[in-house]
Motif scaffolding. Structure first.
Motif, PDB file in Angstrom:
ATOM      1  N   LYS A 111       0.826  -1.204   0.000  1.00 23.19           N
ATOM      2  CA  LYS A 111       0.000   0.000   0.000  1.00 23.19           C
ATOM      3  C   LYS A 111       0.859   1.253   0.000  1.00 23.19           C
ATOM      4  N   GLY A 112       1.953   1.233   0.764  1.00 23.59           N
ATOM      5  CA  GLY A 112       2.853   2.381   0.775  1.00 23.59           C
ATOM      6  C   GLY A 112       3.506   2.611  -0.570  1.00 23.59           C
ATOM      7  N   PHE A 113       3.874   1.530  -1.263  1.00 26.45           N
ATOM      8  CA  PHE A 113       4.470   1.658  -2.588  1.00 26.45           C
ATOM      9  C   PHE A 113       3.473   2.252  -3.572  1.00 26.45           C
ATOM     10  N   LEU A 114       2.199   1.811  -3.491  1.00 26.50           N
ATOM     11  CA  LEU A 114       1.169   2.320  -4.393  1.00 26.50           C
ATOM     12  C   LEU A 114       0.956   3.813  -4.191  1.00 26.50           C
ATOM     13  N   ARG A 115       0.906   4.243  -2.930  1.00 28.73           N
ATOM     14  CA  ARG A 115       0.738   5.676  -2.645  1.00 28.73           C
ATOM     15  C   ARG A 115       1.898   6.488  -3.208  1.00 28.73           C
ATOM     16  N   SER A 116       3.102   5.982  -3.018  1.00 30.20           N
ATOM     17  CA  SER A 116       4.279   6.685  -3.518  1.00 30.20           C
ATOM     18  C   SER A 116       4.273   6.743  -5.041  1.00 30.20           C
ATOM     19  N   PHE A 117       3.866   5.638  -5.677  1.00 29.78           N
ATOM     20  CA  PHE A 117       3.823   5.600  -7.136  1.00 29.78           C
ATOM     21  C   PHE A 117       2.815   6.605  -7.677  1.00 29.78           C
ATOM     22  N   VAL A 118       1.622   6.654  -7.090  1.00 27.03           N
ATOM     23  CA  VAL A 118       0.584   7.580  -7.529  1.00 27.03           C
ATOM     24  C   VAL A 118       1.036   9.022  -7.340  1.00 27.03           C
ATOM     25  N   ARG A 119       1.679   9.300  -6.211  1.00 30.13           N
ATOM     26  CA  ARG A 119       2.144  10.660  -5.935  1.00 30.13           C
ATOM     27  C   ARG A 119       3.158  11.107  -6.988  1.00 30.13           C
ATOM     28  N   TRP A 120       4.132  10.243  -7.294  1.00 35.71           N
ATOM     29  CA  TRP A 120       5.152  10.610  -8.277  1.00 35.71           C
ATOM     30  C   TRP A 120       4.578  10.658  -9.686  1.00 35.71           C
ATOM     31  N   LEU A 121       3.573   9.836  -9.959  1.00 34.37           N
ATOM     32  CA  LEU A 121       2.921   9.885 -11.262  1.00 34.37           C
ATOM     33  C   LEU A 121       2.212  11.214 -11.458  1.00 34.37           C
ATOM     34  N   VAL A 122       1.506  11.676 -10.445  1.00 33.36           N
ATOM     35  CA  VAL A 122       0.817  12.963 -10.528  1.00 33.36           C
ATOM     36  C   VAL A 122       1.824  14.093 -10.710  1.00 33.36           C
ATOM     37  N   ILE A 123       2.926  14.038  -9.964  1.00 31.75           N
ATOM     38  CA  ILE A 123       3.973  15.059 -10.096  1.00 31.75           C
ATOM     39  C   ILE A 123       4.537  15.056 -11.514  1.00 31.75           C
ATOM     40  N   GLY A 124       4.772  13.858 -12.076  1.00 31.39           N
ATOM     41  CA  GLY A 124       5.301  13.761 -13.432  1.00 31.39           C
ATOM     42  C   GLY A 124       4.349  14.326 -14.472  1.00 31.39           C
ATOM     43  N   VAL A 125       3.056  14.041 -14.315  1.00 32.09           N
ATOM     44  CA  VAL A 125       2.058  14.551 -15.260  1.00 32.09           C
ATOM     45  C   VAL A 125       2.003  16.078 -15.203  1.00 32.09           C
ATOM     46  N   VAL A 126       2.017  16.625 -13.990  1.00 31.56           N
ATOM     47  CA  VAL A 126       1.973  18.078 -13.827  1.00 31.56           C
ATOM     48  C   VAL A 126       3.205  18.732 -14.450  1.00 31.56           C
ATOM     49  N   LEU A 127       4.374  18.129 -14.244  1.00 30.85           N
ATOM     50  CA  LEU A 127       5.605  18.684 -14.815  1.00 30.85           C
ATOM     51  C   LEU A 127       5.584  18.611 -16.343  1.00 30.85           C
ATOM     52  N   ALA A 128       5.101  17.492 -16.881  1.00 30.13           N
ATOM     53  CA  ALA A 128       5.034  17.348 -18.344  1.00 30.13           C
ATOM     54  C   ALA A 128       4.072  18.367 -18.944  1.00 30.13           C
TER      55      ALA A 128
END
Length: 265
Positions: free
Chosen positions: A45-62
């Motif tokens: 669950k912790g890995f999933l939260r971290s993955f989603v957080r970094w995915l959102v950050i990546g989308v915003v940066l792109a």
């Protein structure tokens, strides 16, 4: 007296300490309780939260990078596009020779006939809408419901955003990102600059990009000298530039010329 001396001293807190044993807390009822500890989050669950957080950050940066690129395109001519890169990689992957013809010229160096022909063929309401032609979208949706689409609904602004950032692939995610970037392009570029960039980067054949390259390749003349009928034939191949040839576009070029006349060009 000896028995009293040997009894454990509860003291005021009711705690006993025996060697290295962990302390226990005694309540007023005489029951012992272990100290509260923070529950552990499952590793998955912790890995999933971290993955989603970094995915959102990546989308915003792109998205931010794309928006800044559009802003810069107001003054800087794009050196390449995602479609250009895609075609180069496809040729490399299939071991095919690839020669790119791409020359950016000012809009003033492109014949008004060619400008009008492309607008009439690709987006007749280009100067009326603000990035999306909702009338054409409605017609396309009705055609889809009836099971036979006969026309597209993408505007020149949408096609420009797709060419610059997304290539020729189709997906819901691409459409969503395109939907958010089209208003940015309309706001920071304006109609004239949108048309200028589009006419210079759009694909007009295998390795042929831009109006001037297309005119020189097909008609052996610069874009500023292209005539009305030649312009209509060039505009007619834009929906499928890798399969169509200007000399074969007899019927569609006539239709484009009729549209130009109806608009007043």
């Amino acid at each position: 007296m000896a028995e009293l001396a040997d009894a454990p001293d509860l003291g005021s807190g009711g705690e006993t300490h025996g060697g290295s044993s962990p302390p226990f807390r005694t309540s007023w009822l005489g029951l012992t309780q272990k100290p509260k500890t923070r529950p552990k989050v499952p590793r998955r669950k912790g890995f999933l939260r971290s993955f989603v957080r970094w995915l959102v950050i990546g989308v915003v940066l792109a998205w931010s990078l794309a928006a800044v690129t559009l802003l810069a395109a107001r003054w800087i001519d794009p050196p390449t596009t995602t479609v250009h890169i895609q075609r180069r990689l496809q040729a490399w992957a299939h071991h095919r020779p690839y020669h790119e013809r791409y020359k950016f010229v000012p809009l003033s160096q492109i014949s008004p006939d060619l400008q009008h022909a492309v607008v009439a063929a690709e987006d007749a309401r280009f100067y009326q809408h603000h990035g999306f032609d909702w009338h054409e979208i409605q017609i396309a949706a009705e055609d889809d419901l009836e099971g036979g689409r006969t026309r597209g609904a993408s505007t020149i602004t949408q096609q420009l955003v797709k060419n610059l950032f997304f290539g020729t692939g189709r997906s819901v995610l691409r459409k969503g990102a395109e939907f958010t970037l089209v208003p940015v392009a309309e706001l920071v570029l304006g109609k004239r600059r949108i048309l200028e960039i589009y006419l210079n980067v759009v694909e007009w054949g295998p390795g042929i990009y831009g109006a001037d390259s297309a005119c020189r390749y097909y008609d052996k003349i610069p874009a500023r000298d292209i005539g009305r009928e030649q312009a209509a034939r060039l505009a007619a191949i834009l929906p499928a530039p890798l399969r169509r040839r200007p000399e074969r576009m007899n019927n569609y070029s006539v239709l484009i010329l009729e549209r130009m006349s109806q608009i007043g060009w």
